[in-house]
Design a protein around this motif. Structure first.
Motif, PDB file in Angstrom:
ATOM      1  N   TRP B  39       4.021 -36.463   3.667  1.00 42.52           N
ATOM      2  CA  TRP B  39       3.544 -36.990   2.381  1.00 42.52           C
ATOM      3  C   TRP B  39       2.656 -38.205   2.592  1.00 42.52           C
ATOM      4  O   TRP B  39       1.617 -38.349   1.955  1.00 42.52           O
ATOM      5  N   LEU B  42      -0.619 -37.133   3.784  1.00 43.39           N
ATOM      6  CA  LEU B  42      -1.440 -36.585   2.709  1.00 43.39           C
ATOM      7  C   LEU B  42      -2.025 -37.708   1.853  1.00 43.39           C
ATOM      8  O   LEU B  42      -3.151 -37.599   1.361  1.00 43.39           O
ATOM      9  N   ALA B  43      -1.269 -38.798   1.711  1.00 38.64           N
ATOM     10  CA  ALA B  43      -1.815 -39.928   0.955  1.00 38.64           C
ATOM     11  C   ALA B  43      -3.085 -40.441   1.631  1.00 38.64           C
ATOM     12  O   ALA B  43      -4.091 -40.724   0.967  1.00 38.64           O
ATOM     13  N   VAL B  46      -5.891 -38.167   0.806  1.00 34.61           N
ATOM     14  CA  VAL B  46      -6.438 -38.361  -0.533  1.00 34.61           C
ATOM     15  C   VAL B  46      -7.511 -39.443  -0.492  1.00 34.61           C
ATOM     16  O   VAL B  46      -8.603 -39.287  -1.056  1.00 34.61           O
ATOM     17  N   SER B  90      -1.578 -20.283  -2.089  1.00 36.71           N
ATOM     18  CA  SER B  90      -0.533 -21.260  -2.353  1.00 36.71           C
ATOM     19  C   SER B  90       0.764 -20.573  -2.760  1.00 36.71           C
ATOM     20  O   SER B  90       1.848 -21.009  -2.387  1.00 36.71           O
ATOM     21  N   LEU B 214       3.226 -28.085   2.679  1.00 41.25           N
ATOM     22  CA  LEU B 214       2.715 -29.238   1.943  1.00 41.25           C
ATOM     23  C   LEU B 214       1.235 -29.443   2.237  1.00 41.25           C
ATOM     24  O   LEU B 214       0.421 -29.671   1.343  1.00 41.25           O
ATOM     25  N   HIS B 217      -0.893 -26.792   0.483  1.00 40.54           N
ATOM     26  CA  HIS B 217      -1.028 -27.043  -0.953  1.00 40.54           C
ATOM     27  C   HIS B 217      -1.994 -28.181  -1.211  1.00 40.54           C
ATOM     28  O   HIS B 217      -2.767 -28.159  -2.165  1.00 40.54           O
ATOM     29  N   PHE B 218      -1.936 -29.188  -0.359  1.00 44.46           N
ATOM     30  CA  PHE B 218      -2.840 -30.318  -0.559  1.00 44.46           C
ATOM     31  C   PHE B 218      -4.294 -29.867  -0.467  1.00 44.46           C
ATOM     32  O   PHE B 218      -5.139 -30.204  -1.294  1.00 44.46           O
ATOM     33  N   ASP B 220      -5.410 -27.055  -1.075  1.00 43.50           N
ATOM     34  CA  ASP B 220      -5.648 -26.316  -2.313  1.00 43.50           C
ATOM     35  C   ASP B 220      -6.004 -27.285  -3.455  1.00 43.50           C
ATOM     36  O   ASP B 220      -6.970 -27.068  -4.197  1.00 43.50           O
ATOM     37  N   ILE B 221      -5.251 -28.369  -3.557  1.00 45.21           N
ATOM     38  CA  ILE B 221      -5.509 -29.316  -4.646  1.00 45.21           C
ATOM     39  C   ILE B 221      -6.917 -29.912  -4.527  1.00 45.21           C
ATOM     40  O   ILE B 221      -7.626 -30.070  -5.522  1.00 45.21           O
ATOM     41  N   ILE B 224      -9.175 -27.542  -5.951  1.00 43.34           N
ATOM     42  CA  ILE B 224      -9.055 -27.468  -7.416  1.00 43.34           C
ATOM     43  C   ILE B 224      -9.988 -28.483  -8.064  1.00 43.34           C
ATOM     44  O   ILE B 224     -10.540 -28.234  -9.141  1.00 43.34           O
TER      45      ILE B 224
END
Ligand code: HEA
Ligand code: HEA
Ligand code: CUA
Ligand SMILES: [Cu+2]
Lengths: 334, 237, 98, 551
Positions: B39, B42-43, B46, B90, B214, B217-218, B220-221, B224
């Motif tokens: 996590w 992933l931050a 971002v 996903s 995870l 999915h990230f 993927d986001i 998006i």
């Protein structure tokens, strides 16, 4: 100059005193705080030094103290901020009727064009007691126009205008530095600001061969064919440019903008992106076809166009600037 | 699921699972550490993409019309398809995690394979788009050409090619880095597939599937957001 | 991330989220072709955020995360991202020219 | 595989140093303590490289004319000095050496959460460092450490891309260190080690890690964009192609301002430990000190454009950023006052670490207070890009951060090496550093206000500045001696120093409750914490000097 050893540079502009006053205020405040901290540290270190048999006394802390020493500094900080902001606001707002000087920076020299038409390199002659506004751009990288004696500095960017102004108060010769690192000869990009008594300045000005900038601008305006579309009446295919400078302009996409120097510049270089409401996108871009100096001339010319419909008047207006002090400051139409 | 220690039959010790590293006290601690680690990672991702979104925002604000024109030149249908493909991937990822949790090895392997197939499909479609851009001379550089492309909603007006070039620069950097993340994701999933094949995952120990998921999915986001921002700026006629 | 044993099978939820995501994609795609002025961007971003939230909450299990910490991480990074964007735009939106 | 000659020694306990021998046992280690030593060696190397450049800079500025080196060489000197010192020395310094060594031990863990990632981050650092060295040897970079566009993208033909990649890679090393710390601090605390019992060193590192995690990726992408722009002629930062050079500055400072707190926060943590130990006291206002670290980390992200007040940002955003800059000064003020208050009614000893801490207090305060000048818009216009700024940041980074680092090295040296350093020499070195430092950098404040621009190799137009420059150069040689000394006596003490006891300072903190040097897994038994941080009253309790047992 070599032998005396002052703690700050000469104060040669109206701003210098303001900056120095704030500086002294800060010196006093922070000096007090630094002294306070240092004295306490030294005092405690000496007073409570280790002695055999004497044990430290544990103190958890104190909310009251914490609040005190957060809130008091906070107020001091806010005072500094407000004072600093006030000075900055002055630094950043040129008086409306300043004399205008165009500056083009390039690696590694300063090219200066006066509204009256004089051109100089690495020198700037100005009279005492007049508001002078510098309209600056760069041909290559970022530079910064810095006059320590006036306490002003502004980065000079490629692709747009930045502005700074001063009001010299003391005749003399002052340092001009490039303060933003710009490559090999960054430290060679220095020059001098020559502040003269008005009479001397007039003498210097009258030794000028070429005409005022706006007159060269008028010529360029015709040469580049701008005048085929922009005419002093409503007949042209482009908008009438009389008095646009300083006005707000309605754009096609609904925004309203103020026509300042950067706007005029953008209109010439990139007419597409800000189109005046009600006109067709027919104005060609002049990107690459005009030099920065020519743009400056054009801008100076467009700015010199009055509200009133007679385009011819500009020449005389600009010329009247030459003869000086009848109108003490620059007479560009707002 | 309590008696699952026999499923893969590697070790029988209750106390010390083979995958438990020496410096952790117990498996729960190790799993929580790994998941928090992912996590936090992933931050940082971002913020990594955030820098580009910031550049995008500035120029979209400045050159809205040109961005609209440039955006219109890329194929929104392909973009939408790709969005759907990623969303499906996903789903298969989350099913894979579920399969690992519930000790369904065949399902796990199947879902991992599907995920990778979707990932490959995404990259395939993406390369088609890149190829089209290349053909149309929309790749920034010497051969870039965007003359006489009308600005949407402003009849008779043409986009400024220089500004469109900025759009395409951002388009390629953003989708390129996203595609790089997809490729890394495929690498991770290959690893997971091998481990799943060898039967290394149990309901107690499937952290790799979880944190690999995870990551996926990230990615993927990110897409998006990329999809509407790059493909759908000013589409309407 | 733990404690799924007692919960009922989440499969239904996964498929529902998947369907919602596909539907949202379709909506964004269609709406983009309708003239809404500035609201095109708003709609697109709102939908994208909805989709991202769905993925984070259900596929990435933030909703069921046993701990607040994960939620703090997610919320925190969104906060810092918005800081970057808004404070930068604070400059660009108030510049008189370019 | 052992290459060392076994010196006959009294039977020594097995510890992390003597457990294994040989180069591979170091290069493939996953022991956080050994990795810390790997970092120690590497950053020391880079510090001396950076210092060497600094000495050349100072020598050039001895005379107004540009006589020692060419203009281009000088430009490369300060660029490489800045890059090496910031990215390859100061950012990794305390976190990667002392943090790596101490974070697991202070919270009672056997290692960091991800030991292999920890080793990976050292390798990344080394790869980045090697690239940087290669880049320096094959021509160097001349943009200033700030890489401002469009100079860096279009107008220089030095090794921007290489340097960019080097910093990019080193950046990932920094991210991974931060990631490891965050996860370790959350997940690996020993039983009883609650958040309110954590040493403030840990709080400082936690805050540092937040910045590393959220800031570094932004500089990474910015560097990628600069490199792409150079290689592919994109126009993102190029005004000629419609881009905005200020966007680069926004993105750069979004990282690089918070990065200055990466450099100072760990040092603040070190100083907190030292002050508590040598005044035998609980830290005054523990929770305020702890939360001010977090506040600095968060507010640090709000102020970046104070580096751009004259760069052409809008007046309104300049006001906002100036205002916000003061918000980050507040937590620093809270810290300074709490440290001072901790001394009150203490039982203060003047051992070398404490001398460095005193130095830190004074110099950081001066550096921070001059930051207030810079954050005041009206003043910044005059002093930005002058030696005033140079003096400001050296006061904080050298006077603050490096002082704290040296203090910490002395404080924990017995734990790290199992040997005592020579106290007399250490005090002398502290004194020399303090004097040399002030002599070097105080004159620069005056120079700056007088108008001396930074990054000038030749000031023959303003010879009036020479006196102050000469003072500064003289100071820097004194400073150099001050830095060489510790290096010499640390090395000396590794062989000849007196063996250190487990807790030579009788300090609080779990790291002192294990052997010096510690065993590979830090503790023989898992510790259980039942006491508050800084329980000096218990340690000093006279009658039954109770050994606080572990486990
Ligand atoms: C470790 C590094 C570090 C740290 C901690 C700081 C801390 C601060 N810095 Fe500094 N700074 C740099 C490193 C650092 N800086 C660097 C490297 C540059 C130049 C980069 C370049 O251009 O190359 C720079 C440049 C710089 C600038 C831009 C100058 C310019 O280029 O124009 C500014 C402007 O606002 C600034 C402000 C501050 C402030 C307000 C703080 C605050 O955080 C300070 C807070 C601390 C205190 C205030 C002291 C303690 C407080 C008290 C004792 C309270 C009592 C006081 C009162 C009540 C008045 N710094
Ligand atoms: C952590 C950061 C850090 C540290 C520790 C230092 C340390 C020092 N710095 Fe520097 N400095 C910066 C960060 C740092 N600096 C940055 C970021 C810039 C801005 C760059 C830019 O503009 O882009 C800068 C710029 C800078 C300038 C301005 C250059 C210019 O603008 O023209 C000067 C000038 O005096 C200077 C001097 C010094 C000195 C004298 C030291 C001394 O403290 C150094 C003392 C150390 C030694 C003297 C080493 C001792 C070693 C020996 C004696 C052995 C000899 C060597 C070998 C055998 C290899 N630094
Ligand atoms: Cu021009 Cu520096
Ligand atoms: Cu800063």
């Amino acid at each position: 100059m070599l032998n005396n050893f002052p703690l700050w540079p000469e104060q040669a502009s109206t701003l210098a005193h303001r900056v120095d006053a704030l500086y002294i205020f800060l010196l006093v405040i922070t000096g007090t705080m630094a002294l306070l901290v240092c004295t306490l540290v030294i005092f405690f270190a000496a007073r409570f030094r280790h002695r055999p048999g004497v044990r430290a006394e544990q103190i958890e802390g104190s909310d009251a103290l914490e609040i005190t020493w957060s809130v008091i500094p906070l107020f001091i900080f806010m005072a500094i901020f407000v004072w600093g902001a006030v000075v900055y606001f002055r630094e950043r707002t040129p008086p409306a009727d300043s004399t205008e000087v165009y500056v083009v920076a390039k690696q590694w020299m300063w090219k200066v064009e006066h509204a009256e038409g004089q051109r100089e390199i690495n020198e700037l002659h100005v009279p005492v007691g007049r508001d002078v506004k510098l309209i600056m751009t760069s041909q290559d990288v970022i530079h910064s126009f810095y006059i320590p004696a006036f306490r002003i500095k502004q980065d000079v960017l490629p692709g747009r205008y930045t502005v700074e102004w001063f009001h010299a108060t003391k005749p003399g010769v002052y340092h001009l530095f490039c303060a933003e690192y710009c490559g090999t000869q960054h430290s060679g990009m220095v020059g001098s600001i020559v502040v003269m008594e008005p009479a001397q300045y007039e003498a210097w000005v009258s030794g000028n061969p070429s005409g005022p900038l706006s007159v060269s601008g008028e010529k360029t305006f015709a040469e580049l064919g701008c005048s085929t579309c922009h005419r002093p009446d409503m007949q042209g295919r482009g908008p009438n440019l009389q008095g646009v400078y300083g006005k707000s302009v309605q754009l096609e996409d609904g925004r309203t903008v103020t026509a300042d120097e950067n706007y005029l510049r953008e209109c010439i270089l990139d007419p597409g992106s800000r189109r005046v409401k009600g006109y067709q996108p027919i104005m060609p871009t002049f990107q690459g076809l005009v030099t920065d100096e020519q743009i400056n001339e054009l801008v100076a010319y467009i700015k010199s166009l009055g509200d009133n419909q007679s385009g011819a008047k500009t020449t005389t207006r600009a010329a009247s600037q030459l003869s000086g002090n009848a109108q003490p400051s620059g007479n560009q139409v707002q | 699921m309590a008696d699952s220690s026999t499923i893969m039959g590697l070790h029988q010790e209750e106390e010390h699972h083979p995958e438990l590293l020496h410096h952790f006290a117990e498996a729960g601690q190790q799993r929580d550490a790994a998941s928090l680690g992912m996590w936090v990672f992933l931050a940082t991702e971002v913020m990594f993409f955030g820098g580009m979104f910031c550049a995008y925002l500035v120029y979209r604000h400045w050159y809205f019309g040109d961005f609209g024109a440039a955006s219109k030149s890329i194929d929104a249908t392909l973009g939408a398809t790709n969005t759907a493909v990623l969303i499906c991937s996903s789903l298969t990822v989350v099913l894979a995690v579920w399969a690992a949790q519930t000790a369904r090895r065949a399902l796990l392997i199947g879902m991992l394979v599907f995920t990778m197939l979707f990932g490959l499909a995404f990259l395939g479609i993406k390369s088609k788009e890149y190829y089209d851009k290349f053909e149309e001379h929309h790749v920034p550089g010497a051969s870039f050409n965007f003359d006489h492309v009308p600005v949407p909603g402003h009849p008779g007006e043409y986009a400024n090619p220089r500004h469109a070039e900025i759009f395409f620069s951002l388009y390629f950097v953003m989708t390129g880095l996203h595609a790089l993340h997809m490729i890394i994701g495929l690498g991770i999933f290959t690893g997971l597939l091998v481990m799943a094949w060898k039967g290394r995952f149990t309901p107690e120990y499937h952290t790799p599937v979880e944190i690999g998921g995870l990551y996926w999915h990230f990615v993927d986001i990110v897409w998006i957001y990329l999809f509407p921002l790059l493909y759908l700026i000013d589409r309407h006629p | 991330m733990t404690g799924h044993e007692s919960a009922k099978s989440p499969l239904k939820m996964y498929f529902a989220v998947w369907a919602a995501l596909l539907m949202f994609t379709f909506i964004t795609y269609k709406v983009a072709f309708i003239e809404l002025g500035p609201f095109n961007a708003v709609v697109a971003l709102v939908i994208a955020t909805l989709k991202a939230t769905l993925v984070a909450l259900f596929f990435m299990h933030v909703w069921h995360a046993g701990e607040r910490l994960i939620k703090v991480v997610v919320g925190g990074v969104v906060f810092f991202l918005l800081l970057l964007l808004t404070l930068t735009m604070a400059d660009y939106l108030t510049r008189p020219w370019s | 595989m052992s290459m060392e000659i076994a010196i006959p020694q009294p039977v020594e306990r097995e510890n992390y140093l003597n457990k294994e021998y040989g180069a591979l046992s170091w290069l493939l280690t996953t022991d956080h303590k050994r990795i810390a030593l790997l970092y120690l060696v590497s950053i020391t190397f880079f510090f001396f490289i950076g210092g060497f450049f600094a000495l050349l800079i100072r020598l050039e500025l001895l005379t107004p004319a540009g006589d020692l080196v060419q203009a281009d060489t000088y430009n490369k000197l300060f660029t490489m000095h800045g890059m090496v010192m910031v990215f390859f020395f100061l950012i990794p310094s305390i976190p990667a050496v002392l943090g790596n060594f101490l974070v697991p031990m202070m919270i009672g863990a056997k290692d960091l959460a991800f030991p292999r990632i920890n080793l990976l981050s050292w390798y990344l650092y080394i790869i980045g460092g090697a690239l940087m060295l290669h880049c320096m040897l094959t021509g160097g970079v001349d943009t200033g450490w700030t890489f401002y566009t469009p100079f860096s993208t279009n107008f220089t033909n030095t090794k921007i891309v290489e340097a960019g990649i080097a910093i990019f890679i080193a950046g990932f090393s920094s991210i991974l260190t931060g990631l490891n710390f965050v996860v370790t601090i959350h997940r690996m605390r020993a039983p009883g080690m609650t958040w309110s019992r954590l040493p403030l060193f840990i709080w400082a590192h936690y805050a540092t890690s937040i910045i590393q995690l959220l800031g570094t990726p932004v500089i990474a992408i910015t560097i990628v964009l600069v490199a792409a722009e150079r290689a592919l002629h994109l126009g993102i930062f190029d005004p000629k192609l419609g881009g905005d050079p200020l966007l680069f500055q926004h993105l750069f400072w979004f990282y690089s301002h918070p990065a200055v707190y990466i450099m100072i926060l760990p040092s603040m943590g070190v100083v907190t430990e030292i002050i508590a130990c040598f005044s035998r006291k609980r830290i005054f206002g523990y929770s305020f000190v702890a939360f001010s670290s977090i506040a600095i980390a968060v507010f640090g992200f709000l102020v970046w454009a104070h580096h751009m007040f004259v760069a052409g940002i809008s007046v309104y955003s300049a006001l906002v950023f100036s205002f916000l800059s003061y918000s980050v000064a507040l937590p620093s003020a809270i810290k300074v006052f709490n440290w001072t208050a901790t001394l009150y009614k203490g039982s203060i000893r003047y051992d070398a670490p404490m001398l460095y801490a005193f130095g830190f207090l004074g110099l950081f305060t001066i550096g921070g207070l001059t930051g207030l000048f810079l954050a005041a818009l009206g003043i910044d216009v005059h002093v930005t890009d002058t030696y005033f700024v140079v003096a400001h940041f050296h006061y904080i980074m050298v006077g603050g951060a490096v002082m704290g680092y040296l203090g910490g090295m002395h404080f924990w040296w017995p734990k790290i090496s199992g040997r005592l350093y020579p106290e007399g020499w250490a005090r002398l070195a502290a004194l020399i550093v303090f004097i040399g430092f002030n002599l070097t950098f105080f004159p620069q404040f005056i120079l700056g206000y007088m108008g001396m621009p930074r990054r000038y190799y030749d000031y023959s137009h303003m010879p009036e500045f020479q006196v102050l420059h000469v003072l500064s150069t003289a100071g820097s040689t004194v400073l150099g001696v001050g830095y060489l000394l510790p290096m010499v006596y640390f090395l000396w003490s590794m062989r000849y120093g007196k063996p250190a006891s487990d807790n030579p300072w009788n300090a609080a903190g779990l790291e002192w409750k294990t052997a010096s040097p510690p065993p590979t897994f830090n503790f023989d038994e898992e510790p259980v914490v039942t006491w508050e941080a800084y329980n000096y009253e218990e340690l000093d309790a006279p009658p039954h000097k109770q050994e606080v047992t572990v486990g």
